[in-house]
Design a protein around this motif. Structure first.
Motif, PDB file in Angstrom:
ATOM      1  N   SER A  49       0.836  -1.208   0.000  1.00  0.00           N
ATOM      2  CA  SER A  49       0.000   0.000   0.000  1.00  0.00           C
ATOM      3  C   SER A  49       0.867   1.254   0.000  1.00  0.00           C
ATOM      4  N   LYS A  50       1.889   1.253   0.817  1.00  0.00           N
ATOM      5  CA  LYS A  50       2.796   2.411   0.883  1.00  0.00           C
ATOM      6  C   LYS A  50       3.542   2.593  -0.434  1.00  0.00           C
ATOM      7  N   GLU A  51       3.933   1.477  -1.037  1.00  0.00           N
ATOM      8  CA  GLU A  51       4.642   1.534  -2.315  1.00  0.00           C
ATOM      9  C   GLU A  51       3.743   2.102  -3.419  1.00  0.00           C
ATOM     10  N   PHE A  52       2.490   1.626  -3.462  1.00  0.00           N
ATOM     11  CA  PHE A  52       1.544   2.142  -4.459  1.00  0.00           C
ATOM     12  C   PHE A  52       1.339   3.647  -4.282  1.00  0.00           C
ATOM     13  N   GLN A  53       1.154   4.068  -3.024  1.00  0.00           N
ATOM     14  CA  GLN A  53       0.955   5.498  -2.755  1.00  0.00           C
ATOM     15  C   GLN A  53       2.165   6.308  -3.215  1.00  0.00           C
ATOM     16  N   SER A  54       3.345   5.808  -2.927  1.00  0.00           N
ATOM     17  CA  SER A  54       4.569   6.519  -3.297  1.00  0.00           C
ATOM     18  C   SER A  54       4.706   6.654  -4.814  1.00  0.00           C
ATOM     19  N   THR A  55       4.408   5.570  -5.517  1.00  0.00           N
ATOM     20  CA  THR A  55       4.501   5.595  -6.984  1.00  0.00           C
ATOM     21  C   THR A  55       3.512   6.601  -7.580  1.00  0.00           C
ATOM     22  N   ILE A  56       2.294   6.587  -7.074  1.00  0.00           N
ATOM     23  CA  ILE A  56       1.281   7.524  -7.576  1.00  0.00           C
ATOM     24  C   ILE A  56       1.655   8.951  -7.216  1.00  0.00           C
ATOM     25  N   LYS A  57       2.158   9.161  -6.009  1.00  0.00           N
ATOM     26  CA  LYS A  57       2.583  10.496  -5.599  1.00  0.00           C
ATOM     27  C   LYS A  57       3.675  11.015  -6.531  1.00  0.00           C
ATOM     28  N   ASP A  58       4.639  10.162  -6.864  1.00  0.00           N
ATOM     29  CA  ASP A  58       5.707  10.558  -7.803  1.00  0.00           C
ATOM     30  C   ASP A  58       5.132  10.935  -9.166  1.00  0.00           C
TER      31      ASP A  58
END
Length: 92
Positions: A49-58
């Motif tokens: 979940s944190k990884e998905f959020q980070s990718t989308i944020k980028d």
């Protein structure tokens, strides 16, 4: 690379918000889990979940799109309290 269209932005926004909520919920579960096998699964889910959020944020940063605020733990606590109040009204 082409700019994102409105449908793509909307979908990424929804995924970001969903993972924001999942991060809060999974963090809560991890505080209370006793089974070590389940704990490993929850930790993996939280990391995803944190990884998905980070990718989308980028992606949003690259596209100059505002980053959603997402859910906070306090927000979920308040929502849960409201839900419990409403559901207790229907208990006979």
């Amino acid at each position: 690379m082409e700019k994102l269209n409105s449908a793509e932005i909307g979908k990424l926004w929804a995924i970001y918000m969903g993972n924001s909520m999942a991060t809060c919920i999974l963090s809560y579960f991890l505080q209370h889990v006793e089974d070590q096998d389940v704990k490993k699964l929850l930790e993996n889910a939280l990391n995803l979940s944190k990884e998905f959020q980070s990718t989308i944020k980028d992606t949003f940063i690259k596209e100059n799109i505002p980053i959603p605020n997402g859910f906070t733990k306090m927000m979920l606590i308040l929502l849960l309290q409201d839900y419990l109040k409403m559901s207790s009204m229907y208990i006979i």
